[in-house]
Scaffold this motif. Structure first.
Motif, PDB file in Angstrom:
ATOM      1  N   MET A 203       6.479  11.169 -12.146  1.00 11.83           N
ATOM      2  CA  MET A 203       5.187  10.878 -11.348  1.00 11.83           C
ATOM      3  C   MET A 203       5.336   9.326 -10.654  1.00 11.83           C
ATOM      4  O   MET A 203       4.740   8.962  -9.786  1.00 11.83           O
ATOM      5  N   ARG A 204       6.307   8.597 -11.267  1.00  8.24           N
ATOM      6  CA  ARG A 204       6.568   7.190 -10.930  1.00  8.24           C
ATOM      7  C   ARG A 204       7.079   7.137  -9.616  1.00  8.24           C
ATOM      8  O   ARG A 204       7.938   8.206  -9.194  1.00  8.24           O
ATOM      9  N   PRO A 205       6.484   6.262  -8.571  1.00 11.10           N
ATOM     10  CA  PRO A 205       7.373   6.077  -7.320  1.00 11.10           C
ATOM     11  C   PRO A 205       8.611   5.543  -7.474  1.00 11.10           C
ATOM     12  O   PRO A 205       9.119   4.951  -8.592  1.00 11.10           O
ATOM     13  N   ALA A 206       9.541   5.846  -6.345  1.00 10.42           N
ATOM     14  CA  ALA A 206      11.050   5.503  -6.511  1.00 10.42           C
ATOM     15  C   ALA A 206      10.921   3.724  -6.349  1.00 10.42           C
ATOM     16  O   ALA A 206      10.076   3.338  -5.837  1.00 10.42           O
ATOM     17  N   PHE A 207      12.159   3.338  -6.925  1.00 14.45           N
ATOM     18  CA  PHE A 207      12.372   1.760  -6.725  1.00 14.45           C
ATOM     19  C   PHE A 207      12.219   1.422  -5.210  1.00 14.45           C
ATOM     20  O   PHE A 207      12.892   2.014  -4.407  1.00 14.45           O
ATOM     21  N   ALA A 208      11.512   0.387  -4.798  1.00 17.07           N
ATOM     22  CA  ALA A 208      11.263   0.096  -3.521  1.00 17.07           C
ATOM     23  C   ALA A 208      11.761  -1.395  -3.336  1.00 17.07           C
ATOM     24  O   ALA A 208      11.353  -2.348  -4.088  1.00 17.07           O
ATOM     25  N   HIS A 209      12.227  -1.705  -2.127  1.00 13.92           N
ATOM     26  CA  HIS A 209      12.500  -3.218  -1.624  1.00 13.92           C
ATOM     27  C   HIS A 209      11.271  -3.590  -0.911  1.00 13.92           C
ATOM     28  O   HIS A 209      10.945  -3.067   0.141  1.00 13.92           O
ATOM     29  N   THR A 210      10.815  -4.772  -1.391  1.00 14.52           N
ATOM     30  CA  THR A 210       9.467  -5.017  -0.503  1.00 14.52           C
ATOM     31  C   THR A 210       9.594  -5.911   0.713  1.00 14.52           C
ATOM     32  O   THR A 210      10.811  -6.485   0.853  1.00 14.52           O
ATOM     33  N   LEU A 211       8.795  -5.613   1.529  1.00 16.70           N
ATOM     34  CA  LEU A 211       8.876  -6.077   2.885  1.00 16.70           C
ATOM     35  C   LEU A 211       8.111  -7.671   2.860  1.00 16.70           C
ATOM     36  O   LEU A 211       7.100  -7.623   2.178  1.00 16.70           O
ATOM     37  N   PRO A 212       8.458  -8.733   3.554  1.00 20.44           N
ATOM     38  CA  PRO A 212       7.727  -9.741   3.546  1.00 20.44           C
ATOM     39  C   PRO A 212       6.273  -9.694   3.867  1.00 20.44           C
ATOM     40  O   PRO A 212       6.055  -8.798   5.024  1.00 20.44           O
ATOM     41  N   MET A 213       5.345 -10.971   3.774  1.00 23.69           N
ATOM     42  CA  MET A 213       4.253 -10.568   4.073  1.00 23.69           C
ATOM     43  C   MET A 213       3.950 -10.947   5.626  1.00 23.69           C
ATOM     44  O   MET A 213       4.714 -11.978   6.123  1.00 23.69           O
ATOM     45  N   ARG A 214       2.988 -10.292   6.208  1.00 25.51           N
ATOM     46  CA  ARG A 214       3.040 -10.835   7.484  1.00 25.51           C
ATOM     47  C   ARG A 214       1.775 -12.005   7.683  1.00 25.51           C
ATOM     48  O   ARG A 214       1.236 -12.099   6.575  1.00 25.51           O
ATOM     49  N   ALA A 215       1.852 -12.681   8.637  1.00 24.32           N
ATOM     50  CA  ALA A 215       0.873 -14.137   8.591  1.00 24.32           C
ATOM     51  C   ALA A 215      -0.322 -13.455   8.538  1.00 24.32           C
ATOM     52  O   ALA A 215      -0.896 -12.553   9.145  1.00 24.32           O
ATOM     53  N   ALA A 216      -1.396 -14.387   8.030  1.00 21.89           N
ATOM     54  CA  ALA A 216      -2.608 -14.126   7.983  1.00 21.89           C
ATOM     55  C   ALA A 216      -3.293 -13.686   9.308  1.00 21.89           C
ATOM     56  O   ALA A 216      -4.108 -12.876   9.439  1.00 21.89           O
ATOM     57  N   GLU A 217      -2.827 -14.848  10.437  1.00 21.38           N
ATOM     58  CA  GLU A 217      -3.483 -14.694  11.501  1.00 21.38           C
ATOM     59  C   GLU A 217      -3.234 -13.505  12.356  1.00 21.38           C
ATOM     60  O   GLU A 217      -3.726 -13.313  13.488  1.00 21.38           O
ATOM     61  N   THR A 218      -2.282 -12.749  11.938  1.00 25.74           N
ATOM     62  CA  THR A 218      -1.697 -11.401  12.679  1.00 25.74           C
ATOM     63  C   THR A 218      -2.460 -10.416  12.356  1.00 25.74           C
ATOM     64  O   THR A 218      -2.313  -9.270  13.070  1.00 25.74           O
ATOM     65  N   ASN A 219      -3.407 -10.489  11.411  1.00 27.26           N
ATOM     66  CA  ASN A 219      -4.297  -9.340  11.014  1.00 27.26           C
ATOM     67  C   ASN A 219      -5.462  -9.035  12.021  1.00 27.26           C
ATOM     68  O   ASN A 219      -5.926  -9.951  12.375  1.00 27.26           O
ATOM     69  N   THR A 220      -5.720  -7.697  12.195  1.00 31.45           N
ATOM     70  CA  THR A 220      -6.789  -7.564  12.938  1.00 31.45           C
ATOM     71  C   THR A 220      -8.206  -8.048  12.328  1.00 31.45           C
ATOM     72  O   THR A 220      -8.367  -7.733  11.185  1.00 31.45           O
ATOM     73  N   LYS A 221      -8.983  -8.622  13.458  1.00 32.32           N
ATOM     74  CA  LYS A 221     -10.142  -9.248  13.038  1.00 32.32           C
ATOM     75  C   LYS A 221     -11.234  -7.758  12.677  1.00 32.32           C
ATOM     76  O   LYS A 221     -10.905  -7.000  13.908  1.00 32.32           O
ATOM     77  N   PRO A 222     -11.902  -7.765  11.887  1.00 33.81           N
ATOM     78  CA  PRO A 222     -12.671  -6.461  12.035  1.00 33.81           C
ATOM     79  C   PRO A 222     -13.682  -6.550  12.913  1.00 33.81           C
ATOM     80  O   PRO A 222     -14.212  -7.691  13.531  1.00 33.81           O
ATOM     81  N   SER A 223     -14.234  -4.972  13.391  1.00 33.50           N
ATOM     82  CA  SER A 223     -14.895  -5.017  14.623  1.00 33.50           C
ATOM     83  C   SER A 223     -16.339  -5.487  14.359  1.00 33.50           C
ATOM     84  O   SER A 223     -17.326  -5.192  15.202  1.00 33.50           O
ATOM     85  N   PHE A 224     -16.881  -5.372  13.010  1.00 34.04           N
ATOM     86  CA  PHE A 224     -18.167  -5.599  12.721  1.00 34.04           C
ATOM     87  C   PHE A 224     -18.543  -6.859  12.087  1.00 34.04           C
ATOM     88  O   PHE A 224     -17.396  -7.492  11.457  1.00 34.04           O
ATOM     89  N   ALA A 225     -19.592  -7.475  12.029  1.00 31.85           N
ATOM     90  CA  ALA A 225     -19.653  -8.696  11.292  1.00 31.85           C
ATOM     91  C   ALA A 225     -19.767  -8.387   9.655  1.00 31.85           C
ATOM     92  O   ALA A 225     -20.406  -7.560   9.152  1.00 31.85           O
ATOM     93  N   MET A 226     -18.954  -9.423   9.031  1.00 35.28           N
ATOM     94  CA  MET A 226     -18.720  -9.357   7.754  1.00 35.28           C
ATOM     95  C   MET A 226     -19.928  -9.835   6.951  1.00 35.28           C
ATOM     96  O   MET A 226     -20.430 -11.015   7.520  1.00 35.28           O
ATOM     97  N   PRO A 227     -20.817  -9.008   5.950  1.00 31.33           N
ATOM     98  CA  PRO A 227     -21.979  -9.557   5.535  1.00 31.33           C
ATOM     99  C   PRO A 227     -21.481 -10.662   4.513  1.00 31.33           C
ATOM    100  O   PRO A 227     -20.445 -10.767   3.887  1.00 31.33           O
ATOM    101  N   ALA A 228     -22.405 -11.406   4.380  1.00 33.36           N
ATOM    102  CA  ALA A 228     -22.470 -12.816   3.519  1.00 33.36           C
ATOM    103  C   ALA A 228     -22.023 -12.125   1.968  1.00 33.36           C
ATOM    104  O   ALA A 228     -22.696 -11.146   1.424  1.00 33.36           O
ATOM    105  N   GLY A 229     -21.069 -12.591   1.386  1.00 30.12           N
ATOM    106  CA  GLY A 229     -20.794 -12.166  -0.147  1.00 30.12           C
ATOM    107  C   GLY A 229     -19.693 -10.946  -0.198  1.00 30.12           C
ATOM    108  O   GLY A 229     -19.645 -10.350  -1.248  1.00 30.12           O
ATOM    109  N   SER A 230     -19.176 -10.913   0.881  1.00 29.50           N
ATOM    110  CA  SER A 230     -18.213  -9.277   0.875  1.00 29.50           C
ATOM    111  C   SER A 230     -17.246  -9.848  -0.091  1.00 29.50           C
ATOM    112  O   SER A 230     -16.682 -11.093  -0.321  1.00 29.50           O
ATOM    113  N   CYS A 231     -16.751  -8.668  -0.623  1.00 31.88           N
ATOM    114  CA  CYS A 231     -15.588  -8.783  -1.793  1.00 31.88           C
ATOM    115  C   CYS A 231     -14.555  -7.689  -1.343  1.00 31.88           C
ATOM    116  O   CYS A 231     -14.977  -6.413  -1.289  1.00 31.88           O
TER     117      CYS A 231
END
Length: 291
Positions: A1-29
């Motif tokens: 059941m274990r997944p196969a061994f994988a080579h991880t890809l580098p992280m994308r830069a934070a600012e390239t992530n899509t901004k949510p289309s809704f206003a994030m409520p205060a205290g979001s987790c």
């Protein structure tokens, strides 16, 4: 059941992530993230190469998306060695909580120290126990629950959907609070059906089950994320008060995934602002930040 061994890809830069289309409520987790830092011992044969995913990088993602709180989940990479987890909690004691993975013989004193540090749950790796009988799994779950119950913690199931399916009759009457990762991991490619998923909804409706809206790409497999929209909507329609959202950052092994795109699925699954507040703020506050 274990997944196969994988080579991880580098992280994308934070600012390239899509901004949510809704206003994030205060205290979001974000209730499910992992970090990896050099210098900490890992298990002898990890399932993937060392990820480029530090606490500093994750902080940038939180700030970019407008997420105020988060829950660090012990990854399989570090096994039951929680030293990095404790160091991360010490670095962000107000903003972060954690889910640890522990040995069966951990002492009460150690668990109490974990609580003071910010641990609020124990992760049960049922992938590693997928070949156990249902009876042995139930005995294991009950034994761990006996350790979490006095501290007001909950159990977190990291489990194949096939094992979740086998446990549903037991979980329907299980009296301790528990969270199932990754939407129940009900993958069609593993033989899971909509009937199995509907049975999970019934357990969530009547028991003490929470479902984590995390890892949708794990459930979708080779299909687009839109292919599981009906599952996300069904979960929200069933019990929005029993749902929490998790990014599963750094999306192992694909660090190039868009965390903002995953967050924005809630715009479709939970279109009402009040419902998103339940999922992003109220429910995780109850599970992780009540004290």
């Amino acid at each position: 059941m274990r997944p196969a061994f994988a080579h991880t890809l580098p992280m994308r830069a934070a600012e390239t992530n899509t901004k949510p289309s809704f206003a994030m409520p205060a205290g979001s987790c974000d209730t499910h993230f992992h970090v990896f830092e050099r210098g900490y011992p890992h298990i002898p044969e990890p399932l993937y190469t060392f990820p480029d995913a530090t606490l500093g990088q994750y902080r940038l993602v939180l700030d970019w998306l407008g997420i105020e709180r988060a829950v660090l989940v012990q990854p399989t990479y570090y096994g039951t060695d929680n030293r990095l987890l404790l160091d991360v909690l010490e670095a962000e004691p107000k903003r972060l909580r954690a889910v640890a993975q522990v040995e069966d013989d951990i002492t009460d004193e150690e668990l109490d120290e974990f609580h003071e540090a910010g641990v609020r749950a124990i992760r049960l790796d049922l992938f590693a126990r997928a070949d156990w009988s249902v009876g042995d799994l139930i005995s294991y779950i009950c034994a761990v629950a006996a350790r979490t119950r006095p501290r007001g913690w909950h159990l977190q199931f990291y489990s194949p959907g096939t094992v979740v399916r086998s446990l549903l009759p037991f979980l329907a009457s299980f009296e301790d609070v528990f969270v199932i990762d990754h939407m129940g991991y009900m993958k069609e490619s593993d033989g899971l059906t909509r009937f199995d998923f509907d049975r999970l909804l019934t357990v969530m409706d009547g028991g003490r089950c929470y479902i984590k809206l995390s890892g949708p790409y794990r459930v979708a497999g080779d299909k687009p994320l839109s292919s599981i929209a009906s599952l996300g909507r069904a979960l929200v329609a069933a019990r929005p008060d029993r749902l929490i959202w998790g990014s599963d950052w750094p999306h192992l092994p694909n660090g190039q995934r868009d965390t903002g795109e995953l967050l924005d699925l809630l715009a479709d699954w939970a279109p009402a602002e009040a419902t998103r507040r339940q999922i992003l703020v109220d429910n995780p506050a109850r599970l992780f930040f009540a004290d």
